[in-house]
Write an enzyme that holds these catalytic residues in place. Structure first.
Site, PDB file in Angstrom:
ATOM      1  N   ARG A 119      -2.366   0.038  -0.279  1.00  0.00           N
ATOM      2  CA  ARG A 119      -2.843   0.806  -1.427  1.00  0.00           C
ATOM      3  C   ARG A 119      -2.764  -0.061  -2.677  1.00  0.00           C
ATOM      4  O   ARG A 119      -1.905   0.129  -3.541  1.00  0.00           O
ATOM      5  CB  ARG A 119      -2.003   2.066  -1.590  1.00  0.00           C
ATOM      6  CG  ARG A 119      -1.947   2.942  -0.353  1.00  0.00           C
ATOM      7  CD  ARG A 119      -3.155   3.810  -0.225  1.00  0.00           C
ATOM      8  NE  ARG A 119      -3.091   4.931  -1.135  1.00  0.00           N
ATOM      9  CZ  ARG A 119      -3.904   5.982  -1.104  1.00  0.00           C
ATOM     10  NH1 ARG A 119      -4.853   6.029  -0.205  1.00  0.00           N
ATOM     11  NH2 ARG A 119      -3.791   6.967  -1.962  1.00  0.00           N
ATOM     12  N   GLN A 124      -9.451  -1.268  -2.547  1.00  0.00           N
ATOM     13  CA  GLN A 124     -10.137   0.020  -2.628  1.00  0.00           C
ATOM     14  C   GLN A 124     -11.508   0.007  -1.963  1.00  0.00           C
ATOM     15  O   GLN A 124     -11.923   0.985  -1.341  1.00  0.00           O
ATOM     16  CB  GLN A 124     -10.263   0.448  -4.093  1.00  0.00           C
ATOM     17  CG  GLN A 124      -8.936   0.862  -4.706  1.00  0.00           C
ATOM     18  CD  GLN A 124      -9.061   1.223  -6.175  1.00  0.00           C
ATOM     19  OE1 GLN A 124     -10.127   1.094  -6.779  1.00  0.00           O
ATOM     20  NE2 GLN A 124      -7.975   1.676  -6.766  1.00  0.00           N
ATOM     21  N   ASP A 127     -11.158   0.678   1.862  1.00  0.00           N
ATOM     22  CA  ASP A 127     -10.305   1.805   2.238  1.00  0.00           C
ATOM     23  C   ASP A 127     -11.107   2.892   2.949  1.00  0.00           C
ATOM     24  O   ASP A 127     -11.742   3.736   2.301  1.00  0.00           O
ATOM     25  CB  ASP A 127      -9.630   2.354   0.978  1.00  0.00           C
ATOM     26  CG  ASP A 127      -8.594   3.425   1.276  1.00  0.00           C
ATOM     27  OD1 ASP A 127      -8.466   3.826   2.446  1.00  0.00           O
ATOM     28  OD2 ASP A 127      -7.912   3.856   0.328  1.00  0.00           O
ATOM     29  N   SER A 130     -10.073   6.648   2.137  1.00  0.00           N
ATOM     30  CA  SER A 130     -10.589   7.229   0.901  1.00  0.00           C
ATOM     31  C   SER A 130     -12.070   7.570   1.005  1.00  0.00           C
ATOM     32  O   SER A 130     -12.498   8.659   0.616  1.00  0.00           O
ATOM     33  CB  SER A 130     -10.361   6.270  -0.271  1.00  0.00           C
ATOM     34  OG  SER A 130      -8.987   6.140  -0.553  1.00  0.00           O
ATOM     35  N   TYR A 224       1.304   7.645  -1.647  1.00  0.00           N
ATOM     36  CA  TYR A 224       1.283   8.787  -0.751  1.00  0.00           C
ATOM     37  C   TYR A 224       2.397   9.759  -1.122  1.00  0.00           C
ATOM     38  O   TYR A 224       3.215   9.493  -1.999  1.00  0.00           O
ATOM     39  CB  TYR A 224       1.462   8.326   0.697  1.00  0.00           C
ATOM     40  CG  TYR A 224       0.314   7.520   1.244  1.00  0.00           C
ATOM     41  CD1 TYR A 224      -0.868   8.140   1.635  1.00  0.00           C
ATOM     42  CD2 TYR A 224       0.405   6.129   1.384  1.00  0.00           C
ATOM     43  CE1 TYR A 224      -1.930   7.404   2.152  1.00  0.00           C
ATOM     44  CE2 TYR A 224      -0.655   5.391   1.897  1.00  0.00           C
ATOM     45  CZ  TYR A 224      -1.810   6.035   2.277  1.00  0.00           C
ATOM     46  OH  TYR A 224      -2.857   5.315   2.785  1.00  0.00           O
TER      47      TYR A 224
END
Length: 369
Positions: A119, A124, A127, A130, A224
């Site tokens: 993370r 990103q 990911d 996500s 998280y």
């Protein structure tokens, strides 16, 4: 170098691990791409679209592939056909199935489980959790509206007023935030809760009410949520139980990586809800946030519908596949050098997702030494 994209074999999986755009990008880098015939059918990507992008469409046979891209963990038959040292990248479902991981390691491939992506900001674009959760959050609200026997927005009519539906989102991660936004667009009165205090600002920025008990912040350094203490669980449960009674629709999204889904909505809470209410449990694959939910079933309990559709993102395969494919392509870009492959063991994204290499499990989370 050759990249292979097989047809997914898991029941109900409509996504594909490549798109015409990612195929074009690979070919520009001097890489050959083969796609199994029919691989994109569930995502409405015909073989002709892959062929037009430059891929070779084949009936099967990936034994000479250097890289294999998958949405789900490949079948044993596919694994056994791959050459030792081939790179396997995809959603490999690493939690809770040691035998399955051992089979991956035993095949001799170098395997990367994209669910383990760190993370961090630079990760990103890679990911998959996500990108897919975003669609799942949207689809959960659309499905809830379908099963709800009343309207979401307030309506003023000559015959009377239709009140706005009250929608409660439990878990404010990517899926939860998209669920809030979607429910608001449909005109519902939206509230949301999370055990991470930092999500309050995000909830309010989307026009929803934040419901939060006086508990210790359960956010981890990785972003998280961690499991609550027994005392905080009781506080949160009491707050939720009181709020649930007044809600028409509940969307639950809470998952803790590597653990069974936490119970958020008990049977007693369901009993307190009005007939005609709807619960959509996004965590049903991992045991569910409601113990009454069942995978790929709609359970009706005292007039309350509990929807447990598995793989909601896969129901939007036409959007989910290009996003998933781009996540994998961005990750593979870390390794493609001058048309060949070079694995940088020091790279956080590579190190964090590699689960098997040279016939052994190498990730410390799964028993590697």
């Amino acid at each position: 170098m050759k990249i292979a994209v097989p047809t997914e074999t898991q029941a109900g999986e409509s996504r594909v691990a490549a798109s015409p755009d990612t195929v074009k990008a690979f070919i520009k880098k001097g890489v050959d791409v083969i796609v199994q015939a029919g691989a994109g059918k569930g995502a409405s990507i015909p073989d002709d679209a892959f062929a037009a992008a430059g891929a070779q469409v084949v009936p099967g046979g990936f034994g000479d592939a250097d890289v294999v891209l998958t949405v789900r963990r490949p079948s044993g038959e596919l694994l056994s056909s791959l050459k030792r040292g081939a790179i396997l990248i995809g959603g490999l479902e690493p939690y809770g199935d040691k035998a399955g991981l051992d089979a991956i390691a035993g095949s001799g491939v170098t395997a990367f489980a994209m669910e383990l992506m760190p993370r961090i900001t630079r990760a990103q674009s890679m990911d998959i959790l996500s990108s897919q959760a975003n669609l799942a959050g949207y689809k959960a609200v659309i499905d809830a509206a379908f099963h709800f026997t009343r309207a979401f927005p307030m309506m003023m009519t000559a015959a009377g007023t239709v009140p706005a539906a009250k929608v409660f989102i439990m878990g404010v991660g990517v899926a939860g935030l998209q669920a809030i936004a979607t429910a608001r667009r449909l005109g519902a009165i939206v509230s949301a809760t999370d055990v991470r205090k930092a999500t309050e600002e995000q909830v309010k920025s989307l026009g929803a009410k934040f419901v939060y008990a006086d508990i210790a912040d359960a956010a981890t350094s990785g972003g998280y949520a961690k499991e609550l203490s027994a005392e905080d669980k009781a506080k949160q449960a009491a707050l939720v139980a009181n709020h649930v009674k007044t809600q028409d629709v509940i969307i639950t999204t809470a998952l803790i990586p590597g653990r069974p889904a936490p119970v958020l909505i008990t049977e007693e809470m369901v009993d307190s809800m009005k007939p005609g209410s709807v619960i959509v449990d996004l965590a049903v694959e991992r045991g569910g946030n409601c113990p009454l939910s069942k995978p790929d079933q709609i359970v009706e309990h005292k007039g309350v519908k509990i929807v447990g559709t598995v793989n909601l993102a896969g129901k939007l395969a036409g959007n989910a596949s290009p996003l998933f494919a781009k996540n994998l392509a961005n990750f593979l870009d870390l390794m493609i050098k001058d048309g060949g492959l070079k694995i940088d063991d020091a790279d956080e994204c590579i190190k964090g997702t590699m689960i098997a290499r040279d016939g052994a499990l190498v990730h410390p989370m799964f028993g590697a030494k």
